[in-house]
Write an enzyme that holds these catalytic residues in place. Structure first.
Site, PDB file in Angstrom:
ATOM      1  N   LYS A  53       0.845  -1.208   0.000  1.00  0.00           N
ATOM      2  CA  LYS A  53       0.000   0.000   0.000  1.00  0.00           C
ATOM      3  C   LYS A  53       0.879   1.257   0.000  1.00  0.00           C
ATOM      4  O   LYS A  53       0.616   2.210  -0.729  1.00  0.00           O
ATOM      5  CB  LYS A  53      -0.937  -0.006   1.220  1.00  0.00           C
ATOM      6  CG  LYS A  53      -2.047  -1.034   1.094  1.00  0.00           C
ATOM      7  CD  LYS A  53      -2.875  -1.196   2.365  1.00  0.00           C
ATOM      8  CE  LYS A  53      -3.864  -2.342   2.177  1.00  0.00           C
ATOM      9  NZ  LYS A  53      -4.784  -2.550   3.285  1.00  0.00           N
ATOM     10  N   GLN A  97      -4.733  -1.481   9.360  1.00  0.00           N
ATOM     11  CA  GLN A  97      -4.666  -2.813   8.769  1.00  0.00           C
ATOM     12  C   GLN A  97      -5.295  -3.841   9.712  1.00  0.00           C
ATOM     13  O   GLN A  97      -5.023  -3.858  10.909  1.00  0.00           O
ATOM     14  CB  GLN A  97      -3.190  -3.171   8.478  1.00  0.00           C
ATOM     15  CG  GLN A  97      -2.992  -4.459   7.705  1.00  0.00           C
ATOM     16  CD  GLN A  97      -3.584  -4.407   6.287  1.00  0.00           C
ATOM     17  OE1 GLN A  97      -3.666  -3.352   5.674  1.00  0.00           O
ATOM     18  NE2 GLN A  97      -4.002  -5.547   5.781  1.00  0.00           N
ATOM     19  N   ASP A 120     -11.265   2.947   3.897  1.00  0.00           N
ATOM     20  CA  ASP A 120     -11.640   1.530   3.895  1.00  0.00           C
ATOM     21  C   ASP A 120     -13.156   1.375   3.784  1.00  0.00           C
ATOM     22  O   ASP A 120     -13.639   0.279   3.476  1.00  0.00           O
ATOM     23  CB  ASP A 120     -11.191   0.882   5.221  1.00  0.00           C
ATOM     24  CG  ASP A 120     -10.025  -0.082   5.061  1.00  0.00           C
ATOM     25  OD1 ASP A 120      -9.838  -0.617   3.950  1.00  0.00           O
ATOM     26  OD2 ASP A 120      -9.304  -0.292   6.049  1.00  0.00           O
TER      27      ASP A 120
END
Ligand SMILES: Nc1nc2c(c(=O)[nH]1)N[C@@H](CN(C=O)c1ccc(C(=O)N[C@@H](CCC(=O)O)C(=O)O)cc1)CN2
Length: 299
Positions: A53, A97, A120
């Site tokens: 990422k 994460q 997200d």
């Protein structure tokens, strides 16, 4: 002939669009999209995803910030970091994460992220917007958003009236996927561990999405001829044929059998997986564009 959907190619085209739009945003408004990724602990797979990422964010021209916290970090410290990132004007996207260590309440952490930086798409505000069709101001979770893009590349944007079956009801994939398909006017069924006669239900699907996390559970004879099969599963299984202790990745779909029946199918690896990171870049660009009052590109 079955179309094997190459997620790497579609992901690269999304990233290229992000790269160009980022250069425009910097040049026209002096706004550089900023993405902060937080990882707690040393889960090896999470470390790989977080590093990818960060690399992709830099490739897009973003400010890329990584916060690596030890596994024993307390929930209060993590919440304090999120509060700081919420208040930081150089950061447009915040991602924690998952999975987090067991002593941290993931739900509490996710809900602490400001909805306008929740790239997200996991916060209640963004889940609610997706559920009520407020797509223009929502962030859609990256894996379902990427899966939808793959479906549209194969079938076009008009999915109206198609039967879609989503196997799996997780908050991260199954439920948002079902909402996206519903918003595209599909007739959607969400199947799960208590569903009766799953093979028969799967055979009704023009679009079959597998997101159960069980290696090769969906067999070839569950697939309607010509169906579009999207395999979200990423399962590592032993592969003694490749040598002692070796492993390989498989999806939730038995690829060899399913690809005989399907019109189009995503492979694992190289299907949905690369789209997850590409859509994170797209969501971060969208967040920075909204902050600057600029219309983001369509993906
Ligand atoms: N905060 C989040 N945590 C997690 C998410 C997420 O979207 N947000 N998703 C997954 C992990 N993930 C990204 O974080 C992710 C998973 C897989 C891939 C990918 O490209 N997979 C490759 C295979 C990779 C390999 O060789 O192991 C593929 O399918 O081709 C990218 C991102 C859980 N956590």
């Amino acid at each position: 002939m079955t179309d094997i959907i190459d997620g790497k190619i579609v992901a690269e085209s999304v990233v290229e669009t992000v790269r160009r739009a980022t250069a425009d945003l910097v040049a026209s408004h002096g706004v550089q999209p900023g993405l902060a990724v937080v990882i707690v602990g040393e889960d090896p797979a999470s470390q790989v995803y977080v590093s990818s990422k960060g690399k992709k964010a830099k490739e897009c021209g973003f400010l890329s910030v990584q916060h690596t916290l030890p596994a024993e970090t307390g929930e209060a410290d993590l919440l304090k970091l999120i509060a700081d990132l919420n208040a930081d004007d150089t950061i447009h996207g915040i991602l924690v994460q998952l999975p987090l260590p067991d002593h941290i309440d993931s739900g509490k952490v996710i809900q602490a992220i400001a909805p306008e930086k929740d790239v997200d798409g996991f916060s209640f505000v963004n889940v609610g917007k997706l559920g009520t069709g407020e797509m223009d101001s929502a962030f859609v979770p990256c894996t379902p958003a990427g899966s939808m893009l793959l479906i549209e590349r194969v079938r076009g944007k008009d999915l109206s009236g198609l039967n879609a079956v989503v196997i799996g009801r997780s908050n991260i994939v199954g439920k948002p996927m079902a909402n996206l398909l519903l918003a595209a006017n599909c007739t959607v069924t969400v199947a799960h561990s208590r569903t009766r006669d799953l093979p028969a239900l799967a055979r009704t699907a023009d679009i079959l999405v597998a997101a159960v996390g069980r290696p090769e559970m969906i067999k070839g004879d569950w697939v309607k001829p010509g169906a579009t099969v999207i395999d979200v599963g990423i399962n590592r299984i032993p592969a003694p044929e490749n040598g002692e202790g070796k492993t390989r990745l498989v999806g939730d779909v038995e690829f060899a059998g399913a690809s005989e029946a399907a019109g189009a199918i995503t492979p694992v690896p190289g299907g949905v997986g690369p789209m997850t990171i590409a859509m994170l870049m797209a969501n971060t660009l969208v967040s920075a564009s909204r902050a600057a009052g600029v219309e983001p590109p369509a993906f």
